[in-house]
Design a protein around this motif. Structure first.
Motif, PDB file in Angstrom:
ATOM      1  N   TYR A  87       8.870   8.434  -3.539  1.00  0.00           N
ATOM      2  CA  TYR A  87       7.604   8.245  -4.254  1.00  0.00           C
ATOM      3  C   TYR A  87       7.827   7.454  -5.543  1.00  0.00           C
ATOM      4  N   VAL A  88       8.878   7.888  -6.269  1.00  0.00           N
ATOM      5  CA  VAL A  88       9.192   7.244  -7.536  1.00  0.00           C
ATOM      6  C   VAL A  88       9.596   5.789  -7.313  1.00  0.00           C
ATOM      7  N   GLU A  89      10.414   5.567  -6.287  1.00  0.00           N
ATOM      8  CA  GLU A  89      10.890   4.209  -6.036  1.00  0.00           C
ATOM      9  C   GLU A  89       9.730   3.293  -5.641  1.00  0.00           C
ATOM     10  N   LEU A  90       8.863   3.800  -4.779  1.00  0.00           N
ATOM     11  CA  LEU A  90       7.726   2.976  -4.351  1.00  0.00           C
ATOM     12  C   LEU A  90       6.868   2.577  -5.552  1.00  0.00           C
ATOM     13  N   ILE A  91       6.591   3.548  -6.407  1.00  0.00           N
ATOM     14  CA  ILE A  91       5.704   3.253  -7.536  1.00  0.00           C
ATOM     15  C   ILE A  91       6.387   2.347  -8.548  1.00  0.00           C
ATOM     16  N   ASN A  92       7.635   2.669  -8.886  1.00  0.00           N
ATOM     17  CA  ASN A  92       8.298   1.924  -9.963  1.00  0.00           C
ATOM     18  C   ASN A  92       8.831   0.567  -9.529  1.00  0.00           C
ATOM     19  N   GLU A  93       9.365   0.500  -8.300  1.00  0.00           N
ATOM     20  CA  GLU A  93       9.965  -0.761  -7.871  1.00  0.00           C
ATOM     21  C   GLU A  93       8.936  -1.671  -7.214  1.00  0.00           C
ATOM     22  N   TYR A  94       7.994  -1.073  -6.524  1.00  0.00           N
ATOM     23  CA  TYR A  94       7.108  -1.901  -5.697  1.00  0.00           C
ATOM     24  C   TYR A  94       5.629  -1.727  -6.069  1.00  0.00           C
ATOM     25  N   GLY A  95       5.395  -1.031  -7.168  1.00  0.00           N
ATOM     26  CA  GLY A  95       4.005  -0.886  -7.616  1.00  0.00           C
ATOM     27  C   GLY A  95       3.701  -1.906  -8.693  1.00  0.00           C
ATOM     28  N   PRO A  96       2.432  -2.092  -9.013  1.00  0.00           N
ATOM     29  CA  PRO A  96       2.087  -3.041 -10.079  1.00  0.00           C
ATOM     30  C   PRO A  96       2.515  -2.518 -11.450  1.00  0.00           C
ATOM     31  N   GLU A  97       2.481  -3.410 -12.427  1.00  0.00           N
ATOM     32  CA  GLU A  97       2.768  -3.027 -13.819  1.00  0.00           C
ATOM     33  C   GLU A  97       1.838  -1.868 -14.213  1.00  0.00           C
ATOM     34  N   GLY A  98       2.424  -0.845 -14.833  1.00  0.00           N
ATOM     35  CA  GLY A  98       1.593   0.271 -15.319  1.00  0.00           C
ATOM     36  C   GLY A  98       1.240   1.286 -14.253  1.00  0.00           C
ATOM     37  N   ALA A  99       1.829   1.167 -13.054  1.00  0.00           N
ATOM     38  CA  ALA A  99       1.449   2.050 -11.946  1.00  0.00           C
ATOM     39  C   ALA A  99       1.718   3.520 -12.244  1.00  0.00           C
ATOM     40  N   GLY A 100       2.595   3.784 -13.209  1.00  0.00           N
ATOM     41  CA  GLY A 100       2.934   5.162 -13.542  1.00  0.00           C
ATOM     42  C   GLY A 100       1.779   5.941 -14.141  1.00  0.00           C
ATOM     43  N   ASN A 101       0.677   5.258 -14.480  1.00  0.00           N
ATOM     44  CA  ASN A 101      -0.489   5.982 -14.994  1.00  0.00           C
ATOM     45  C   ASN A 101      -1.715   5.725 -14.120  1.00  0.00           C
ATOM     46  N   PHE A 102      -1.475   5.361 -12.847  1.00  0.00           N
ATOM     47  CA  PHE A 102      -2.618   5.075 -11.969  1.00  0.00           C
ATOM     48  C   PHE A 102      -3.263   6.351 -11.463  1.00  0.00           C
ATOM     49  N   ASN A 103      -4.588   6.305 -11.398  1.00  0.00           N
ATOM     50  CA  ASN A 103      -5.346   7.311 -10.690  1.00  0.00           C
ATOM     51  C   ASN A 103      -6.097   6.583  -9.580  1.00  0.00           C
ATOM     52  N   PHE A 104      -6.973   7.267  -8.854  1.00  0.00           N
ATOM     53  CA  PHE A 104      -7.631   6.604  -7.729  1.00  0.00           C
ATOM     54  C   PHE A 104      -8.423   5.369  -8.158  1.00  0.00           C
ATOM     55  N   ALA A 105      -9.017   5.409  -9.358  1.00  0.00           N
ATOM     56  CA  ALA A 105      -9.832   4.269  -9.787  1.00  0.00           C
ATOM     57  C   ALA A 105      -8.980   3.018  -9.936  1.00  0.00           C
ATOM     58  N   GLU A 106      -7.774   3.172 -10.485  1.00  0.00           N
ATOM     59  CA  GLU A 106      -6.895   2.024 -10.686  1.00  0.00           C
ATOM     60  C   GLU A 106      -6.350   1.520  -9.352  1.00  0.00           C
ATOM     61  N   VAL A 107      -6.030   2.463  -8.436  1.00  0.00           N
ATOM     62  CA  VAL A 107      -5.562   2.064  -7.115  1.00  0.00           C
ATOM     63  C   VAL A 107      -6.662   1.253  -6.431  1.00  0.00           C
ATOM     64  N   ASN A 108      -7.871   1.777  -6.490  1.00  0.00           N
ATOM     65  CA  ASN A 108      -9.020   1.118  -5.883  1.00  0.00           C
ATOM     66  C   ASN A 108      -9.181  -0.300  -6.442  1.00  0.00           C
ATOM     67  N   ALA A 109      -9.160  -0.407  -7.768  1.00  0.00           N
ATOM     68  CA  ALA A 109      -9.362  -1.715  -8.399  1.00  0.00           C
ATOM     69  C   ALA A 109      -8.248  -2.680  -8.023  1.00  0.00           C
ATOM     70  N   ALA A 110      -7.010  -2.180  -8.017  1.00  0.00           N
ATOM     71  CA  ALA A 110      -5.880  -3.058  -7.696  1.00  0.00           C
ATOM     72  C   ALA A 110      -6.009  -3.587  -6.273  1.00  0.00           C
ATOM     73  N   ALA A 111      -6.437  -2.726  -5.337  1.00  0.00           N
ATOM     74  CA  ALA A 111      -6.587  -3.164  -3.949  1.00  0.00           C
ATOM     75  C   ALA A 111      -7.721  -4.182  -3.839  1.00  0.00           C
ATOM     76  N   GLN A 112      -8.850  -3.891  -4.507  1.00  0.00           N
ATOM     77  CA  GLN A 112      -9.991  -4.801  -4.414  1.00  0.00           C
ATOM     78  C   GLN A 112      -9.712  -6.139  -5.087  1.00  0.00           C
ATOM     79  N   ASN A 113      -8.821  -6.140  -6.064  1.00  0.00           N
ATOM     80  CA  ASN A 113      -8.475  -7.393  -6.747  1.00  0.00           C
ATOM     81  C   ASN A 113      -7.316  -8.118  -6.074  1.00  0.00           C
ATOM     82  N   GLY A 114      -6.852  -7.572  -4.969  1.00  0.00           N
ATOM     83  CA  GLY A 114      -5.755  -8.216  -4.268  1.00  0.00           C
ATOM     84  C   GLY A 114      -4.425  -8.103  -4.988  1.00  0.00           C
ATOM     85  N   GLN A 115      -4.281  -7.102  -5.838  1.00  0.00           N
ATOM     86  CA  GLN A 115      -3.031  -6.953  -6.589  1.00  0.00           C
ATOM     87  C   GLN A 115      -2.009  -6.114  -5.845  1.00  0.00           C
ATOM     88  N   ILE A 116      -2.417  -5.474  -4.744  1.00  0.00           N
ATOM     89  CA  ILE A 116      -1.482  -4.684  -3.933  1.00  0.00           C
ATOM     90  C   ILE A 116      -1.748  -4.946  -2.455  1.00  0.00           C
TER      91      ILE A 116
END
Ligand SMILES: Nc1ncnc2c1ncn2[C@@H]1O[C@H](COP(=O)(O)OP(=O)(O)O)[C@@H](O)[C@H]1O
Ligand SMILES: [Mg+2]
Lengths: 424, 298, 334
Positions: A230-259
């Motif tokens: 879990y940690v590796e996925l978020i830190n190595e392969y997640g966007p900048e700042g992913a360590g403070n993501f909640n569903f709203a940020e995940v949603n926005a990142a997906a809709q913006n094509g950032q993930i």
């Protein structure tokens, strides 16, 4: 001393609650819910209920923190100003233990519509042989992915978290990260998503939950391995700042094509694949969340409606709930709102509903059903202490993600916190 | 005899009655909505009111004894102290600077006053949402802007001090106008003759500010610091929206911890005991500052 | 030291010209009083000298140096405000020390000057008090003390006595005059009270709407007012002004006679009139007499206690030597 303390507490609670109870009337039913698509849709249909039954329904939809404050006051004060209350399955054990709910077993036995409710979510409210609420919502964990990116990279849809780790470096670049997952601490936040990884690796919260051995086991090697993933996925392969993501940020990142990948509840996934909401929706596919050596365990979160022990009008309340989860009402809401998470089975046969969600994504409803089939009812343990446990474990998981602690230490601390909370 | 008595009561008596009547709603409101709940909170703090375990009313001081060895509470106190101290300092400094600046500005730019008040009018939850997106790299226009130049702005919310910084920024943004308003009012109360006298006495602008303006602002500064500090003990919406107490427990201030104990852990009594401690801290600070204020102003 | 020269000084506030271009010389050691009705620009002129306002045009020299753009603190001037402008958070001693602290004088020197000033101004017992604990007169003294210790080239006073009661005012007037005699430093003093001007000034500058009407010693102004404005403004009670027949008899558009230069007779005189109200001051009696063909009653000063009944017919005669004649434009005719 004891008497005095009790009196003062009762007085202060009653005072605050009585302000609200001034509105309680005999031929009205007072409903308290917190905001989500279904409850917003329900509120809009209050007039329909009155037209059908002649009973006025006062449906109050509030924010989640306001909700917690209000019910705590109403319930402990026993003021009877709420007849129907939003009952997340995650809270039901605690509320039963605290004596806040009244069973509705008899009322449900007389409801013809009850047979139309999905057995899994319905069963989640069956505790100690009684039925305590009827479900209206079952969100499950799903995965969305960018078909175009996977195709370009020549990789398939991962079936396991290990495959996800293999694929991730191949699809990470300056334009987009591989994946985003909920990281903020909380039993409803990172602890809605992380157990999917845990259970895939064979981890669990307790030594033997089903066998009744509730010795904490959060520091097991399986859980440590899962947390490392879990940690590796978020830190190595997640966007900048992913360590403070909640569903709203995940949603926005997906809709913006950032993930490329998002593993989320149905509510969020349905928005990510909705062409009206996301310009990447055309190229987005839906799949079951990844599994692991121990199989696949999609997250599940069930919400329902129950009747407070102090309710002034339990009969009207039951009538209201029966109407609220009926196929007719739920279909209306499913059409009016973004609400594919219904638990009334026959709604899935309503051609308008099917058409609406097929238009959003052809695989959506079918993948949801497949995930519901795989989901276990006690995905998050159904015990009164869960909110406290989930909070504490969630804090540890978040601490590991953000490098404040090693995964081992984090789960060691979680283990200790669990013991403290359970009084072991 | 009766006559003279009636005459004596006269107009002032009726006035007094009127004044007392005018105070009645306020007194009632204080008793009903402050004293009774406060008494309830104290009573709970000395019980073992627990939603799951049931309630033991004979609990004495045990909640408070437990607080002494509660590491999470200690952590929350440090967090609260950091948030409060940095936040209050920033708010008072920025609020004062803006107030002094606005006072000197003449002409059309005076509209700035209204502009600077706006942040104070935004609900805290909305403020928190604004700053959450500004501090979330994938959403933030700030990050997007610097990305254009290939500069990566770090993610503040994922490190302990970064998250504290972010919350302090949000808190300061919304609360500095309060400091600004009070300082503006205080500046208005200082006769402009004093600055002129100081100018003639050979003081530069800076020395005038240090030796004349600043000392005269001290009571107001003390007051804002007190008000903001007490208010900052109630830190909640920013934390709840921006970090949920994370990373780990890095921004779990005491008030947030009390919420966790009460609502997540079902330990209403322990939550109340923490609230009592916060209340007493605030009361103690108020008392000392009030005394200090008296010394400064007389 | 202490010579101030204003050359073509003008002051506008926005579009309003409060002081049209004006020339004025204040000599070393002089006690100059700016007097005029409220709002005529006295304070503005003083503040221009102090450097608290920027001139719109013109130049100000202090001791031969152009000080037009110098900061207030660099002009070597001290100012006493109408509000006293004492620093409320500082003690009397600290207030007095403030300009010396800013000038970074040694503590010993500061103490010496504070003690001197306190002795002269009777403040020795109050040095540790705050301004809020002093009476109005004491505050005024502190303000003066703060000015003295700077050893300025000139003192500027802006209506320093107008917040004091009548008795105190007379006392402070004397004190300031004595201070001037002792220090021999230039003093520029603003007041709207012509009595203050007459009693204190070496030189009076009469201002009206920002314009200097006349500059001269108190007696010059009293004896030879340059125009009707000065004639009316200087002297108490006000000079009687007569127009029409009485004036043309003397070959002028208007004539002026001070109350003390009119004599009263029941038998005969230049002008006949009827007695109105009288003001008895003990030493003097001011009698109002309404002349038959003049609207404004004359004020006549009669020495000692004189009693007339309202409505009595009397005769009034001017002292021919002390008659002031003015032409159509209000200027003095010699
Ligand atoms: N800062 C200012 N801005 C605009 N007008 C001013 C200002 N200061 C003074 N004035 C105007 O200038 C005129 C002269 O004022 P002032 O010098 O204070 O009169 P005085 O002291 O003779 O009573 C008045 O009409 C006053 O309204
Ligand atoms: Mg003036």
């Amino acid at each position: 001393m004891k008497r005095m303390l009790k009196t003062v507490v009762a007085a202060s609670i009653a005072l605050t609650a009585s302000v609200a109870s001034l509105t309680a009337k005999a031929d009205e039913v007072n409903v308290l819910m917190f905001g989500m698509p279904y409850t917003n849709g329900l509120q809009a249909l209050a007039a329909d209920f009155e037209a059908e039954t002649g009973i006025k329904a006062n449906i109050d939809v509030v924010g989640q923190d306001v909700f917690e404050n209000r019910i705590t006051l109403t319930f402990t004060g026993g003021t009877g100003d709420i007849d129907v209350v939003h009952t997340p399955v995650i809270q039901v054990q605690r509320w039963i233990q605290a004596g806040w709910l009244q069973p509705m077993t008899d009322a449900v036995a007389e409801m013809p519509g009850a047979a139309d409710i999905l057995a899994g979510p319905l069963g989640a409210y069956n505790v100690n042989g009684d039925q305590w609420a009827l479900p209206f919502f079952a969100g499950v964990g799903l995965m969305s992915y960018r078909e175009d990116v996977l195709e370009a990279a020549g990789v398939g849809v991962p079936e396991t978290w290990a495959e996800m780790l293999e694929i991730a470096p191949k699809i990470s670049n300056d334009e987009h990260a591989a994946i985003a997952l909920r990281a903020v601490p909380g039993q409803g936040f990172n602890m809605f998503i992380f157990p999917m990884v845990m259970r895939a690796y064979g981890g669990s919260f307790f030594a033997d939950y089903e066998g009744g051995d509730l010795t904490p086991a959060i520091n097991s090697p399986e859980n440590v391995e899962a947390l490392k993933v879990y940690v590796e996925l978020i830190n190595e392969y997640g966007p900048e700042g992913a360590g403070n993501f909640n569903f709203a940020e995940v949603n926005a990142a997906a809709q913006n094509g950032q993930i490329v990948f998002a593993v989320e509840g149905t509510g969020i996934i349905s928005q990510i694949v909705d062409p009206d909401k996301s310009r990447f929706a055309e190229n987005t596919g839906i799949a079951l969340p990844p599994g692991g050596p121990a199989g696949r365990s999609p997250a599940i979160g069930v919400h329902g409606m129950g009747i407070p022990a102090s309710a002034a009008n339990p009969d009207l309340a039951a009538k209201f709930i029966e109407w609220a989860v009926s196929a007719e009402t739920v279909s209306k809401i499913a059409l009016a709102q973004s609400f594919p998470d219904f638990t009334t089975a026959s709604v899935a046969e309503n051609p308008d509903v099917v058409a609406k969600y097929a238009a959003i994504h052809p695989d959506f409803l079918s993948t949801r059903v497949a995930a519901l089939d795989l989901a276990i009812g006690h995905y998050r343990p159904l015990i009164p202490e869960w909110p406290a446990l989930g909070q504490a474990i969630g804090e540890s998981v978040n601490a590991a993600i953000n490098g404040l602690m090693s995964p081992e230490d984090a789960l060691e601390q979680a283990e200790q916190d669990m013991r403290d909370i359970l009084g072991l | 005899m009766g006559n003279t008595l009636a005459a004596r009561r006269g107009a002032t008596y009726e006035l007094q009655q009127g004044y007392r009547l005018m105070m009645l709603p306020a007194v009632l409101a204080v008793v009903l909505f402050a004293i009774v709940p406060l008494a309830g909170m104290f009573a709970l703090a000395f019980s073992d009111y627990h939603l799951i375990r049931g309630t033991n009313w004979e609990f004495g001081w045990r909640n408070f004894v437990r607080m002494l060895s509660d590491k999470r509470l200690m952590n929350s106190v440090y967090v609260m102290a950091a948030l409060s101290v940095f936040g209050v300092i920033a708010q008072v400094l920025i609020g004062s600077a803006v107030a002094v600046g606005l006072q000197k500005i003449t002409g059309r730019w005076r509209v700035g006053r209204v502009l600077f008040l706006l942040p104070y009018a935004v609900p805290h939850v909305a403020v928190a949402l604004i700053w959450l997106s500004l501090f979330t790299p994938t959403l933030s226009p700030i990050n997007a802007f610097f990305d254009l130049f290939g500069v990566t702005v770090p993610a503040f919310l994922t490190s302990q001090w970064g998250a504290i910084f972010a919350i302090v920024v949000a808190d300061t943004w919304t609360n500095f106008p309060f400091a600004m308003l009070i300082i503006m009012a205080a500046l208005q109360g200082i006769s402009p003759d004093l600055e002129e006298a100081a100018a003639i006495d050979g003081a530069t602008r800076v020395r005038t500010f240090i030796h004349i303006t600043l000392p005269l602002l001290t009571p107001a500064l003390l007051m804002i610091t007190l008000f903001r500090f007490i208010d900052s003990l109630k830190h909640f919406p920013m934390i709840f929206v921006m970090t949920k107490g994370g990373p780990g427990r890095s921004t779990q201030a005491t008030n947030y911890y009390a919420y966790v104990q009460t609502f997540q852990n079902s330990n209403v009594a322990y939550g109340a005991a923490i609230a009592v401690m916060l209340f007493l801290t605030a009361a103690l600070i108020s008392y000392h500052v009030a005394k200090l204020n008296q010394r400064v102003t007389t | 030291m202490g010579r101030i020269v204003l050359r073509g000084v003008q002051k506008d506030f926005g579009a309003d010209t409060v002081i049209p271009p004006l020339d004025l010389e204040i000599d070393e050691g002089e006690f100059v009083v700016f007097v005029g009705p409220s709002g005529c620009g006295k304070s503005t002129l003083l503040r221009l000298i102090a450097g608290l306002e920027d001139v719109t045009a013109g130049a100000i020299d202090i001791d031969g140096v152009d000080a037009t753009d110098a900061a207030p603190g660099k002009r070597g001037l001290a100012m006493v405000f109408q509000s006293y402008a004492l620093y409320p958070h500082l003690t009397v001693a600290q207030n007095i020390a403030f300009p010396m602290r800013m000038a970074k004088l040694s503590t010993a020197e500061q103490t010496r000057r504070i003690d001197d000033a306190a002795r002269v101004l009777n403040l020795t017992d109050y040095l540790d008090r705050r301004p809020g604990q002093l009476s109005g007169g004491q505050r005024q003294r502190v303000a003066i003390g703060r000015a003295i210790v700077r050893e300025p080239t000139a003192f500027l006073f802006d209506e320093p006595l107008s917040n004091l009661d009548a008795a105190l005012r007379v006392g402070m007037r004397l004190e300031i005059s004595e201070l001037h005699k002792r220090l021999k430093t230039t003093m520029v003093y603003v007041t709207h009270d012509q009595v203050e001007a007459m009693t204190m000034a070496d030189k009076i500058v009469v201002l009206n709407a920002g314009v200097i009407e006349q500059v001269g010693s108190p007696l010059e102004l009293y004896n030879a007012p340059r125009n009707l404005f000065v004639a009316r403004f200087i002297g108490s009670p006000m000079m009687n002004i007569l127009e029409g027949r009485a004036a043309s008899e003397h070959g002028a558009a208007a004539i002026g006679v001070r109350p003390e230069h009119l004599s009263l007779s029941t038998a005969s005189g230049a002008w006949a009139g009827r007695v109105g109200l009288s003001e008895h001051l003990g030493s003097d009696t001011f009698v109002r007499v309404t002349l038959d063909d003049v609207d404004e009653p004359l004020t006549v000063r009669a020495a000692g206690e004189r009693h007339f009944n309202v409505g009595d017919t009397v005769h009034v005669s001017p002292d021919a030597d002390k008659l002031h004649r003015f032409d159509e434009s209000g200027l003095r005719v010699v």
